[in-house]
Scaffold this active site. Structure first.
Site, PDB file in Angstrom:
ATOM      1  N   GLU A 164       3.649 -10.866   9.639  1.00  0.00           N
ATOM      2  CA  GLU A 164       2.983 -11.640  10.694  1.00  0.00           C
ATOM      3  C   GLU A 164       1.485 -11.397  10.682  1.00  0.00           C
ATOM      4  OE1 GLU A 164       6.440 -11.754  14.125  1.00  0.00           O
ATOM      5  OE2 GLU A 164       5.146 -10.021  14.049  1.00  0.00           O
ATOM      6  N   CYS A 173      -0.936  -5.373  19.608  1.00  0.00           N
ATOM      7  CA  CYS A 173      -0.893  -4.223  18.720  1.00  0.00           C
ATOM      8  C   CYS A 173       0.438  -3.505  18.789  1.00  0.00           C
ATOM      9  CB  CYS A 173      -1.992  -3.243  19.090  1.00  0.00           C
ATOM     10  SG  CYS A 173      -3.485  -3.633  18.244  1.00  0.00           S
ATOM     11  N   CYS A 233       6.578  -0.716   7.547  1.00  0.00           N
ATOM     12  CA  CYS A 233       5.705   0.456   7.399  1.00  0.00           C
ATOM     13  C   CYS A 233       6.589   1.698   7.312  1.00  0.00           C
ATOM     14  CB  CYS A 233       4.754   0.577   8.584  1.00  0.00           C
ATOM     15  SG  CYS A 233       3.630   2.006   8.456  1.00  0.00           S
ATOM     16  N   CYS A 252      -5.922 -10.535  12.883  1.00  0.00           N
ATOM     17  CA  CYS A 252      -5.250  -9.247  12.665  1.00  0.00           C
ATOM     18  C   CYS A 252      -4.238  -9.459  11.546  1.00  0.00           C
ATOM     19  CB  CYS A 252      -4.577  -8.848  13.979  1.00  0.00           C
ATOM     20  SG  CYS A 252      -3.622  -7.336  13.883  1.00  0.00           S
ATOM     21  N   CYS A 257       6.093   2.272  17.665  1.00  0.00           N
ATOM     22  CA  CYS A 257       5.570   1.067  17.005  1.00  0.00           C
ATOM     23  C   CYS A 257       6.707   0.224  16.445  1.00  0.00           C
ATOM     24  CB  CYS A 257       4.621   1.502  15.883  1.00  0.00           C
ATOM     25  SG  CYS A 257       4.172   0.182  14.738  1.00  0.00           S
ATOM     26  N   CYS A 278       5.978   5.911  13.139  1.00  0.00           N
ATOM     27  CA  CYS A 278       5.525   6.185  14.504  1.00  0.00           C
ATOM     28  C   CYS A 278       6.571   5.589  15.460  1.00  0.00           C
ATOM     29  CB  CYS A 278       4.148   5.573  14.764  1.00  0.00           C
ATOM     30  SG  CYS A 278       2.925   6.109  13.549  1.00  0.00           S
TER      31      CYS A 278
HETATM   32  N1  SAH Z   1      -0.879   1.535  10.364  1.00  0.00           N
HETATM   33  C1  SAH Z   1      -2.194   1.418  10.858  1.00  0.00           C
HETATM   34  C2  SAH Z   1      -2.576  -0.002  11.230  1.00  0.00           C
HETATM   35  C3  SAH Z   1      -1.528  -0.856  11.876  1.00  0.00           C
HETATM   36  S1  SAH Z   1      -1.074  -0.404  13.511  1.00  0.00           S
HETATM   37  C4  SAH Z   1      -2.410   2.357  12.032  1.00  0.00           C
HETATM   38  O1  SAH Z   1      -1.433   2.911  12.535  1.00  0.00           O
HETATM   39  O2  SAH Z   1      -3.550   2.549  12.402  1.00  0.00           O
HETATM   40  C5  SAH Z   1      -2.478  -0.969  14.455  1.00  0.00           C
HETATM   41  C6  SAH Z   1      -2.702  -0.199  15.728  1.00  0.00           C
HETATM   42  O3  SAH Z   1      -1.674  -0.479  16.690  1.00  0.00           O
HETATM   43  C7  SAH Z   1      -2.691   1.323  15.539  1.00  0.00           C
HETATM   44  O4  SAH Z   1      -3.762   1.880  16.251  1.00  0.00           O
HETATM   45  C8  SAH Z   1      -1.362   1.690  16.140  1.00  0.00           C
HETATM   46  O5  SAH Z   1      -1.291   3.025  16.500  1.00  0.00           O
HETATM   47  C9  SAH Z   1      -1.289   0.734  17.302  1.00  0.00           C
HETATM   48  N2  SAH Z   1       0.037   0.613  17.896  1.00  0.00           N
HETATM   49  C10 SAH Z   1       1.234   0.732  17.294  1.00  0.00           C
HETATM   50  N3  SAH Z   1       2.229   0.531  18.176  1.00  0.00           N
HETATM   51  C11 SAH Z   1       1.644   0.279  19.370  1.00  0.00           C
HETATM   52  C12 SAH Z   1       2.149  -0.027  20.661  1.00  0.00           C
HETATM   53  N4  SAH Z   1       3.453  -0.128  20.883  1.00  0.00           N
HETATM   54  N5  SAH Z   1       1.253  -0.231  21.654  1.00  0.00           N
HETATM   55  C13 SAH Z   1      -0.073  -0.164  21.414  1.00  0.00           C
HETATM   56  N6  SAH Z   1      -0.607   0.114  20.224  1.00  0.00           N
HETATM   57  C14 SAH Z   1       0.246   0.328  19.204  1.00  0.00           C
HETATM   58 FE1  SF4 Z   2       2.887   2.250  10.649  1.00  0.00          FE
HETATM   59 FE2  SF4 Z   2       3.047   1.449  13.147  1.00  0.00          FE
HETATM   60 FE3  SF4 Z   2       2.494   4.000  12.635  1.00  0.00          FE
HETATM   61 FE4  SF4 Z   2       0.652   2.084  12.091  1.00  0.00          FE
HETATM   62  S1  SF4 Z   2       1.438   2.682  14.111  1.00  0.00           S
HETATM   63  S2  SF4 Z   2       1.279   3.807  10.795  1.00  0.00           S
HETATM   64  S3  SF4 Z   2       2.008   0.393  11.502  1.00  0.00           S
HETATM   65  S4  SF4 Z   2       4.396   2.943  12.137  1.00  0.00           S
END
Ligand code: SAH
Ligand code: SF4
Length: 390
Positions: free
Chosen positions: A128, A382, A148, A141, A155, A152
């Protein structure tokens, strides 16, 4: 929680402790799925000339194609009017294979936020991207991986695991299409220009370093070598893969670096960001500060505020202390209320806690602004990108 591994072939980074099993699965998966077809942007200048020669086309035709692609966002043979009619279709097919097809488009925020669900043609993978238009800029974005592997737990993309890296062509195509939509006035607000790119969609950019870097170079180069979107307006966001940050530092490209910190101590970050067990907060902040020293570009510190977990006064105070430890005004904190994903035990902070968090940072002379949560109602905010056919 196990420590995830990131895709290693390109970076040589092995963040995880348990090396074998996961990578084996990955490489088998890669072999089975194969690679996306080679696209104009995947080719070196020499490869482009070679390919043209195979089609019986002289060198200057490559420049014309670059002009169509980067200057006019065109990949349709019908538009190549400066080309011999007999060669148009062949050239389009050879240089611009269709890498991504639109599956659905959802709009929000009075049609100024558009989330596109793409289906990759060749293996059916889904990714996406989200286009957000503001009064003075339009930000796209984009995704860099299918899923991934960083795990995390808050996420949505992390929940999917990693399917594969995206090719440079697949990454850049997201940009071309959005730039075309803006130019053609398909986004509410009339004709405009795509001005900013953030690698904050699906995937960890440092896990697909070479393709991401090649994409950054071509997005930022002036036409006909690229789209001419200034590198200063491109943000590469990382979970904190330190060797990747160091490599990026050495490139000397003035992109903005964003580091997803989310916690001021190792104790807490170990829980929220599994990669912290491989690269801890000190290593990540040191590398981020070195990026500032080398580039003089302020580093964005991403911080998803989770109710009662990382959003209390003590967390803000410790974060301020850790950032101020380096002395200079080098970081910009971007707290964002968590976009809770389905089934997650974490939820967004209370507004009063968000406010307090910001105030504490400001009192400690740290630049900090609350990030907006555009697109939340279409799961386009995000951390909510988790392509599924709806
Ligand atoms: N993998 C990279 C970039 C993609 S995620 C990273 O982690 O930085 C983009 C951003 O969204 C990151 O800052 C991530 O921590 C944040 N993010 C992930 N899940 C989220 C959520 N549920 N609510 C708010 N931000 C989130
Ligand atoms: Fe991967 Fe989501 Fe963690 Fe970014 S926040 S590194 S996209 S698992």
């Amino acid at each position: 929680m196990t420590i995830p591994e990131i895709d290693t072939p390109e970076t040589g980074i092995t963040p995880g402790g348990t090396s074998g099993a996961f990578r084996d699965v990955l490489s088998k998966d890669h072999a089975r799925r194969g690679k996306p077809p080679l696209h104009f942007v995947d080719m070196t200048p020499a490869q482009r000339i070679e390919k043209a020669a195979e089609l019986g086309l002289p060198k200057f035709r490559v420049k014309q194609l670059a002009n169509h692609y980067f200057g006019h966002f065109d990949v349709n043979a019908a538009e190549f009017t400066d080309f011999p009619a007999a060669k148009r279709d062949e050239a389009a097919a050879a240089f611009f294979p269709q890498l991504i097809t639109e599956v659905t488009r959802q709009v929000a925020d009075e049609s100024t936020t558009i989330k596109t669900l793409w289906k990759k043609l060749f293996d059916g993978s889904l990714i996406e991207s989200v286009l957000m238009r503001y009064p003075t800029r339009a930000t796209l974005c984009i995704s860099s991986q299918v899923g991934c592997g960083m795990g995390c737990p808050f996420c949505a993309t992390g929940k999917l695991g990693l399917t594969r890296n995206m090719s440079t062509g697949e990454i850049v195509e997201q940009v071309r299409v959005a730039a075309k939509m803006m130019r053609d006035g398909e986004v509410a607000g009339g004709e405009g220009r795509l001005s900013n790119i953030v690698f904050m969609g699906m995937g960890e950019p440092m896990g697909n370093y070479n393709s991401v870097l090649s994409a950054v170079r071509q997005i930022s180069a002036m036409p006909p070598e690229g789209f001419g979107i200034s590198a200063r307006n491109i943000t590469v966001s990382t979970v904190g893969v330190v060797p990747g940050i160091k490599k990026l530092t050495a490139e000397g490209i003035p992109v903005r670096l964003a580091v997803s910190l989310h916690a001021p101590s190792d104790e807490l970050r170990d829980e929220l960001v599994p990669m912290n067990k491989r690269f801890n907060t000190t290593q990540v902040l040191d590398a981020a500060h070195d990026y500032w020293l080398a580039s003089k570009r302020r580093v964005s510190i991403e911080y998803a505020l989770m109710r009662g977990i990382n959003d209390q006064a003590e967390h803000a105070q410790l974060l301020a202390k850790r950032l101020n430890h380096y002395g200079d005004d080098w970081a910009h904190v971007n707290p964002i209320p968590l976009n809770p994903i389905e089934g997650s035990k974490w939820t967004a902070s209370k507004p009063e806690d968000e406010k307090q968090f910001l105030e504490i940072l400001h009192r400690a002379s740290i630049t900090a602004t609350l990030r907006d949560t555009r697109g939340q109602d279409i799961d386009g905010a995000c951390g909510q990108l988790a392509a599924k056919e709806r």
